[in-house]
Design an enzyme around this catalytic site. Structure first.
Site, PDB file in Angstrom:
ATOM      1  N   ASN A 130       5.342  13.816 -39.819  1.00 26.18           N
ATOM      2  CA  ASN A 130       4.053  13.327 -40.302  1.00 26.18           C
ATOM      3  C   ASN A 130       3.379  12.485 -39.232  1.00 26.18           C
ATOM      4  O   ASN A 130       2.196  12.602 -38.971  1.00 26.18           O
ATOM      5  CB  ASN A 130       4.247  12.505 -41.568  1.00 26.18           C
ATOM      6  CG  ASN A 130       4.345  13.397 -42.773  1.00 26.18           C
ATOM      7  OD1 ASN A 130       3.546  14.323 -42.927  1.00 26.18           O
ATOM      8  ND2 ASN A 130       5.340  13.157 -43.607  1.00 26.18           N
ATOM      9  N   GLY A 131       4.188  11.612 -38.618  1.00 25.16           N
ATOM     10  CA  GLY A 131       3.761  10.947 -37.394  1.00 25.16           C
ATOM     11  C   GLY A 131       4.262  11.832 -36.264  1.00 25.16           C
ATOM     12  O   GLY A 131       5.341  12.410 -36.369  1.00 25.16           O
ATOM     13  N   CYS A 182       1.865  20.176 -42.827  1.00 31.37           N
ATOM     14  CA  CYS A 182       1.712  21.295 -41.892  1.00 31.37           C
ATOM     15  C   CYS A 182       2.013  22.641 -42.554  1.00 31.37           C
ATOM     16  O   CYS A 182       1.371  23.654 -42.251  1.00 31.37           O
ATOM     17  CB  CYS A 182       2.614  21.075 -40.691  1.00 31.37           C
ATOM     18  SG  CYS A 182       2.357  22.260 -39.389  1.00 31.37           S
ATOM     19  N   ARG A 183       2.983  22.629 -43.474  1.00 34.22           N
ATOM     20  CA  ARG A 183       3.334  23.885 -44.160  1.00 34.22           C
ATOM     21  C   ARG A 183       2.131  24.439 -44.936  1.00 34.22           C
ATOM     22  O   ARG A 183       1.805  25.616 -44.855  1.00 34.22           O
ATOM     23  CB  ARG A 183       4.480  23.620 -45.143  1.00 34.22           C
ATOM     24  CG  ARG A 183       5.572  24.625 -45.069  1.00 34.22           C
ATOM     25  CD  ARG A 183       6.750  24.183 -45.879  1.00 34.22           C
ATOM     26  NE  ARG A 183       6.840  22.712 -45.957  1.00 34.22           N
ATOM     27  CZ  ARG A 183       7.886  22.054 -46.424  1.00 34.22           C
ATOM     28  NH1 ARG A 183       8.926  22.717 -46.856  1.00 34.22           N
ATOM     29  NH2 ARG A 183       7.911  20.740 -46.465  1.00 34.22           N
ATOM     30  N   ASN A 190      10.858  23.342 -37.665  1.00 31.63           N
ATOM     31  CA  ASN A 190      10.651  24.428 -38.634  1.00 31.63           C
ATOM     32  C   ASN A 190       9.469  25.349 -38.373  1.00 31.63           C
ATOM     33  O   ASN A 190       9.442  26.459 -38.897  1.00 31.63           O
ATOM     34  CB  ASN A 190      10.477  23.834 -40.031  1.00 31.63           C
ATOM     35  CG  ASN A 190      11.751  23.196 -40.520  1.00 31.63           C
ATOM     36  OD1 ASN A 190      12.760  23.862 -40.694  1.00 31.63           O
ATOM     37  ND2 ASN A 190      11.714  21.884 -40.695  1.00 31.63           N
ATOM     38  N   HIS A 199       8.255  15.115 -30.701  1.00 28.62           N
ATOM     39  CA  HIS A 199       8.740  14.738 -32.041  1.00 28.62           C
ATOM     40  C   HIS A 199       7.581  14.927 -33.001  1.00 28.62           C
ATOM     41  O   HIS A 199       6.629  14.130 -33.014  1.00 28.62           O
ATOM     42  CB  HIS A 199       9.239  13.284 -32.043  1.00 28.62           C
ATOM     43  CG  HIS A 199       9.657  12.829 -33.410  1.00 28.62           C
ATOM     44  ND1 HIS A 199      10.963  12.585 -33.747  1.00 28.62           N
ATOM     45  CD2 HIS A 199       8.937  12.620 -34.530  1.00 28.62           C
ATOM     46  CE1 HIS A 199      11.021  12.247 -35.027  1.00 28.62           C
ATOM     47  NE2 HIS A 199       9.795  12.254 -35.515  1.00 28.62           N
ATOM     48  N   HIS A 248       9.176   6.127 -32.075  1.00 28.10           N
ATOM     49  CA  HIS A 248      10.124   7.250 -32.230  1.00 28.10           C
ATOM     50  C   HIS A 248      11.265   7.194 -31.210  1.00 28.10           C
ATOM     51  O   HIS A 248      11.911   8.201 -30.925  1.00 28.10           O
ATOM     52  CB  HIS A 248       9.430   8.627 -32.073  1.00 28.10           C
ATOM     53  CG  HIS A 248       8.497   8.976 -33.191  1.00 28.10           C
ATOM     54  ND1 HIS A 248       7.266   9.547 -32.993  1.00 28.10           N
ATOM     55  CD2 HIS A 248       8.619   8.832 -34.532  1.00 28.10           C
ATOM     56  CE1 HIS A 248       6.671   9.756 -34.157  1.00 28.10           C
ATOM     57  NE2 HIS A 248       7.469   9.318 -35.116  1.00 28.10           N
ATOM     58  N   ARG A 289      -3.356  10.907 -38.965  1.00 29.78           N
ATOM     59  CA  ARG A 289      -3.913  10.079 -37.881  1.00 29.78           C
ATOM     60  C   ARG A 289      -4.695  10.949 -36.894  1.00 29.78           C
ATOM     61  O   ARG A 289      -4.290  12.069 -36.592  1.00 29.78           O
ATOM     62  CB  ARG A 289      -2.793   9.361 -37.117  1.00 29.78           C
ATOM     63  CG  ARG A 289      -2.043   8.353 -37.946  1.00 29.78           C
ATOM     64  CD  ARG A 289      -1.128   7.492 -37.059  1.00 29.78           C
ATOM     65  NE  ARG A 289      -0.223   6.726 -37.895  1.00 29.78           N
ATOM     66  CZ  ARG A 289       1.098   6.866 -37.877  1.00 29.78           C
ATOM     67  NH1 ARG A 289       1.673   7.707 -37.047  1.00 29.78           N
ATOM     68  NH2 ARG A 289       1.843   6.134 -38.671  1.00 29.78           N
ATOM     69  N   GLU A 306      18.080  10.463 -36.663  1.00 31.86           N
ATOM     70  CA  GLU A 306      17.908   9.038 -36.359  1.00 31.86           C
ATOM     71  C   GLU A 306      18.969   8.190 -37.065  1.00 31.86           C
ATOM     72  O   GLU A 306      19.444   7.200 -36.515  1.00 31.86           O
ATOM     73  CB  GLU A 306      16.498   8.589 -36.755  1.00 31.86           C
ATOM     74  CG  GLU A 306      15.446   9.189 -35.849  1.00 31.86           C
ATOM     75  CD  GLU A 306      14.039   9.153 -36.428  1.00 31.86           C
ATOM     76  OE1 GLU A 306      13.272   8.274 -36.035  1.00 31.86           O
ATOM     77  OE2 GLU A 306      13.701  10.014 -37.270  1.00 31.86           O
ATOM     78  N   ILE A 353       8.087  19.394 -38.267  1.00 26.93           N
ATOM     79  CA  ILE A 353       7.256  20.498 -37.769  1.00 26.93           C
ATOM     80  C   ILE A 353       7.939  21.174 -36.575  1.00 26.93           C
ATOM     81  O   ILE A 353       8.061  22.403 -36.524  1.00 26.93           O
ATOM     82  CB  ILE A 353       5.850  19.982 -37.372  1.00 26.93           C
ATOM     83  CG1 ILE A 353       5.151  19.364 -38.591  1.00 26.93           C
ATOM     84  CG2 ILE A 353       5.019  21.094 -36.762  1.00 26.93           C
ATOM     85  CD1 ILE A 353       3.848  18.636 -38.276  1.00 26.93           C
ATOM     86  N   GLY A 354       8.411  20.352 -35.639  1.00 24.96           N
ATOM     87  CA  GLY A 354       9.057  20.894 -34.438  1.00 24.96           C
ATOM     88  C   GLY A 354      10.281  21.738 -34.762  1.00 24.96           C
ATOM     89  O   GLY A 354      10.553  22.754 -34.124  1.00 24.96           O
TER      90      GLY A 354
HETATM   91  P1  ADP Z   1       8.391  12.203 -41.281  1.00 28.74           P
HETATM   92  O1  ADP Z   1       7.559  11.895 -40.084  1.00 28.74           O
HETATM   93  O2  ADP Z   1       7.806  11.698 -42.550  1.00 28.74           O
HETATM   94  O3  ADP Z   1       9.879  11.936 -41.101  1.00 28.74           O
HETATM   95  P2  ADP Z   1       9.200  14.987 -41.145  1.00 28.74           P
HETATM   96  O4  ADP Z   1       9.861  14.903 -39.814  1.00 28.74           O
HETATM   97  O5  ADP Z   1      10.045  15.237 -42.334  1.00 28.74           O
HETATM   98  O6  ADP Z   1       8.229  13.768 -41.423  1.00 28.74           O
HETATM   99  O7  ADP Z   1       8.116  16.174 -41.060  1.00 28.74           O
HETATM  100  C1  ADP Z   1       7.237  16.450 -42.095  1.00 28.74           C
HETATM  101  C2  ADP Z   1       6.325  17.586 -41.640  1.00 28.74           C
HETATM  102  O8  ADP Z   1       7.123  18.748 -41.368  1.00 28.74           O
HETATM  103  C3  ADP Z   1       5.310  17.997 -42.707  1.00 28.74           C
HETATM  104  O9  ADP Z   1       4.033  18.185 -42.110  1.00 28.74           O
HETATM  105  C4  ADP Z   1       5.858  19.330 -43.177  1.00 28.74           C
HETATM  106  O10 ADP Z   1       4.850  20.194 -43.641  1.00 28.74           O
HETATM  107  C5  ADP Z   1       6.452  19.871 -41.901  1.00 28.74           C
HETATM  108  N1  ADP Z   1       7.348  21.002 -42.180  1.00 28.74           N
HETATM  109  C6  ADP Z   1       8.536  21.000 -42.825  1.00 28.74           C
HETATM  110  N2  ADP Z   1       9.010  22.271 -42.954  1.00 28.74           N
HETATM  111  C7  ADP Z   1       8.076  23.080 -42.390  1.00 28.74           C
HETATM  112  C8  ADP Z   1       7.960  24.495 -42.199  1.00 28.74           C
HETATM  113  N3  ADP Z   1       8.895  25.320 -42.626  1.00 28.74           N
HETATM  114  N4  ADP Z   1       6.876  24.960 -41.548  1.00 28.74           N
HETATM  115  C9  ADP Z   1       5.920  24.123 -41.121  1.00 28.74           C
HETATM  116  N5  ADP Z   1       5.970  22.784 -41.261  1.00 28.74           N
HETATM  117  C10 ADP Z   1       7.020  22.277 -41.875  1.00 28.74           C
END
Ligand code: ADP
Length: 398
Positions: free
Chosen positions: A209-210, A282-283, A333, A206, A178, A239, A384, A330-331
């Site tokens: 998903n990862g 996470c949502r 939102n 960060h 990252h 993971r 990125e 996640i961070g």
């Molecule tokens: P990647 O690592 O694939 O780039 P992202 O940075 O897009 O992933 O993050 C995906 C994660 O963000 C998922 O777990 C998704 O549920 C979470 N996410 C997106 N919006 C929200 C939200 N409003 N509340 C909680 N989690 C969220």
């Protein structure tokens, strides 16, 4: 300064993500995603001006076919002649590069040498580079490495406590990932707060998903939670993060699984998904936890507890904590995750501002601690693609 656009490519073994980026303001003029590459039903989807279009790649269902289809799409919209260079996300440069580089034969050799360190990703990244060289003849190509930013980690942070010969002979050490996101968010955090980055003891989480976390001091990465591979560290979507290495032996003895299967369990069936037995998203976890789903509640507790423990350990690496920055899906939102983590970390001087926390979402940056909080927590959306585009423009002389 030229008005040329940058094509940013991010290749996986069966996928290719592309974006045509304006390096000056980050605008994405066209994006694409090719999927199922190397299978007969491979296809690519383009997004431009709010419209979506799907093209089957039946003639050449591979990376070269996808890049070829991308060139055709660019021609259709009169964008092909505006592309000045191509930036590639490359996962591992091992200890070979600490910055982005213009790609030549030597760089390709180095990416090949690092294949043992990223056996799934580097070969796919090379496919993308070769396809771009073939299809976009004469354009400069630049490699932007996920590992590069963490090459400033001190030896005591990157060395595993196992016999040294494995580092000497196999380059087995912690590398971190990252990096492109951390570099962008570190600069952006300092800019947003009107501070000099070098003066900040900064921890960045960060969380996508990862997920990983890093400590930055004097403007440089001091430590990060991912290691030789992205499996180490935080609990993630699928993971496990940190685990007693003896789990391998235990599972092998008690289930008959082999090393590859166990690695698969720890990478793809664990984390939020494994604990909740519901979802890696996470949502969904938050929604179901709010409705009382026991697995989702536990997954959220473990995710945030482990993250908070890591915030504290990264504060050690940064020599204290001035700013904690949240980024990634996640961070950026999840006010729920941020509130739980700050709840654990009040002793580090982080006092949550509830309203500000609720307001920081959907790509909006914001401070989420109170005005009298000794340390500051911020939400900073990452970008990125823009970072890759800017490096690519700089190294290509655009
Ligand atoms: P990647 O690592 O694939 O780039 P992202 O940075 O897009 O992933 O993050 C995906 C994660 O963000 C998922 O777990 C998704 O549920 C979470 N996410 C997106 N919006 C929200 C939200 N409003 N509340 C909680 N989690 C969220």
């Amino acid at each position: 300064m030229s008005d040329k656009l940058i094509l940013v490519l991010n290749c996986g073994s069966s996928s290719l993500k592309g974006a045509v980026v304006n390096k000056d303001n980050g605008d994405v003029l066209l994006s694409c995603l090719a999927e199922k590459l190397n299978l007969p039903d491979a296809y690519i989807t383009f997004k431009i001006n709010g419209n979506k279009e799907r093209v089957e790649l039946s003639d050449a269902p591979n990376h070269t076919g996808a890049v070829g289809a991308l060139l055709q799409e660019l021609k259709k919209h009169g964008l092909d002649s505006r592309i000045g260079a191509i930036g590639h996300r490359v996962v591992s440069a091992g200890e070979e590069y600490s910055e982005s580089v213009l790609i030549d034969g030597k760089v390709i050799d180095a990416i090949e040498r690092c294949i043992p360190l990223a056996p799934l990703h580097n070969p796919a990244n090379l496919l993308g580079i070769r396809a771009a060289q073939e299809i976009f003849k004469g354009l400069p190509n630049v490699a932007v490495f996920d590992t590069a930013y963490h090459q400033t980690m001190p030896e005591h942070a990157y060395t595993y406590a196992i016999p040294r010969k494995y580092y000497r002979e196999l380059h087995l050490r912690r590398y971190g990932f990252h990096g492109t996101s951390y570099r962008f968010v570190a600069d952006e955090t300092a800019r947003f707060l009107g501070k000099d980055l070098k003066s900040l003891r900064l921890v960045i989480a960060h969380l996508g998903n990862g997920a990983s976390i890093a400590a930055i001091k004097n403007g440089q990465s001091q430590d990060t939670s991912m290691g030789l591979t992205p499996l180490e560290g935080l609990v993630m979507g699928t993971r496990s993060g940190d685990i007693d290495a003896s789990v391998y032996q235990f599972l092998a003895d008690n289930t008959g699984m082999g090393i590859k299967e166990i690695t698969d369990v720890l990478n793809k069936q664990s984390g939020l998904l494994g604990i909740s037995e519901l979802s890696n998203d996470c949502r969904t976890i938050e929604e179901e936890a709010a409705k009382g789903h026991e697995g989702a509640k536990l997954a959220l507790e473990i995710f945030t507890y482990r993250l908070a423990k890591y915030v504290a350990s990264m504060a050690v690496a940064a020599g204290g904590l001035d700013v904690l920055a949240f980024t990634g899906g996640i961070g950026e939102n999840s006010d729920v995750v941020r509130a739980k983590v700050l709840g654990y970390c009040e002793f580090l001087g982080l006092k949550l501002d509830n309203n500000a926390n609720l307001a920081a979402r959907f790509g909006k940056a914001g401070v989420i601690t109170t005005a009298d909080s000794p340390a500051v927590a911020v939400v900073i959306p990452t970008n990125e693609e823009l970072m890759i585009a800017q490096d690519t423009a700089l190294l290509s002389g655009l």
